[in-house]
Structures are given as C-alpha cells and as structure tokens.
Scaffold this motif. Sequence first.
Motif, mmCIF file in Angstrom:
data_model
loop_
_atom_site.group_PDB
_atom_site.id
_atom_site.type_symbol
_atom_site.label_atom_id
_atom_site.label_comp_id
_atom_site.label_asym_id
_atom_site.label_seq_id
_atom_site.Cartn_x
_atom_site.Cartn_y
_atom_site.Cartn_z
ATOM 1 N N CYS A 62 0.709 11.578 -10.200
ATOM 2 C CA CYS A 62 -0.120 12.790 -10.123
ATOM 3 C C CYS A 62 0.721 14.046 -10.289
ATOM 4 O O CYS A 62 0.275 15.022 -10.899
ATOM 5 N N ALA B 252 2.304 1.640 -3.528
ATOM 6 C CA ALA B 252 1.261 2.055 -4.468
ATOM 7 C C ALA B 252 0.897 3.523 -4.264
ATOM 8 O O ALA B 252 0.716 4.263 -5.238
ATOM 9 N N THR B 253 0.795 3.937 -3.032
ATOM 10 C CA THR B 253 0.471 5.333 -2.731
ATOM 11 C C THR B 253 1.546 6.262 -3.281
ATOM 12 O O THR B 253 1.245 7.289 -3.906
ATOM 13 N N GLN B 254 2.791 5.921 -3.072
ATOM 14 C CA GLN B 254 3.883 6.769 -3.554
ATOM 15 C C GLN B 254 3.961 6.787 -5.078
ATOM 16 O O GLN B 254 4.277 7.822 -5.672
ATOM 17 N N CYS C 71 1.348 6.545 -7.022
ATOM 18 C CA CYS C 71 0.233 7.423 -7.401
ATOM 19 C C CYS C 71 0.606 8.885 -7.220
ATOM 20 O O CYS C 71 0.306 9.716 -8.083
ATOM 21 N N VAL C 72 1.249 9.204 -6.122
ATOM 22 C CA VAL C 72 1.671 10.579 -5.870
ATOM 23 C C VAL C 72 2.634 11.043 -6.965
ATOM 24 O O VAL C 72 2.486 12.140 -7.525
ATOM 25 N N PHE D 200 -6.601 4.030 -7.679
ATOM 26 C CA PHE D 200 -6.148 3.207 -6.560
ATOM 27 C C PHE D 200 -7.360 2.422 -6.085
ATOM 28 O O PHE D 200 -8.333 2.998 -5.608
ATOM 29 N N THR D 201 -7.335 1.106 -6.246
ATOM 30 C CA THR D 201 -8.476 0.278 -5.877
ATOM 31 C C THR D 201 -7.994 -1.118 -5.491
ATOM 32 O O THR D 201 -6.834 -1.455 -5.683
ATOM 33 N N THR D 202 -8.904 -1.904 -4.974
ATOM 34 C CA THR D 202 -8.573 -3.293 -4.659
ATOM 35 C C THR D 202 -8.962 -4.173 -5.841
ATOM 36 O O THR D 202 -9.802 -3.792 -6.671
ATOM 37 N N THR E 182 0.836 -1.203 0.000
ATOM 38 C CA THR E 182 0.000 0.000 0.000
ATOM 39 C C THR E 182 0.868 1.250 0.000
ATOM 40 O O THR E 182 0.588 2.214 -0.725
ATOM 41 N N HIS E 183 1.929 1.249 0.775
ATOM 42 C CA HIS E 183 2.834 2.400 0.815
ATOM 43 C C HIS E 183 3.452 2.639 -0.567
ATOM 44 O O HIS E 183 3.486 3.779 -1.060
#
Length: 53
Positions: A22, A14-16, A18-19, A30-32, A11-12
């Motif tokens: 962007c 994937a979040t980074q 995405c950031v 971002f989804t399951t 998750t960390h």
Amino acid sequence: MLVGEAGTGKTHLATQLCVAACRQRRRMRFTTATALINELAEAAHANQLISGA
C-alpha cells in the motif's frame, strides 16, 4: 498464499506485506482461502468469471 500451523506469524506477515504494498500505492486484497473460494463459486454460478485467455 501463506500456509502453516497456528501461531507461526502468517497473519502478521501478510499484514506487513499489505502495508508495504500500500505504501507503494499498489492495490492489495487480504482474505481467507474459504472466502475466496466462495466468491469464485458465486461468480461462476452467475456466469461472471472473466477468462484469463
């Protein structure tokens, strides 16, 4: 798609990612896997899937 055991940082990461995307003005989602499969099944049931061909 990121796959691995719990607590490995998926998750960390994937979040980074995405950031970073962007910041380049790219659209991200971002989804399951479960949510994506459900959405595709609903679209198929409603005949709203768009063919890639």
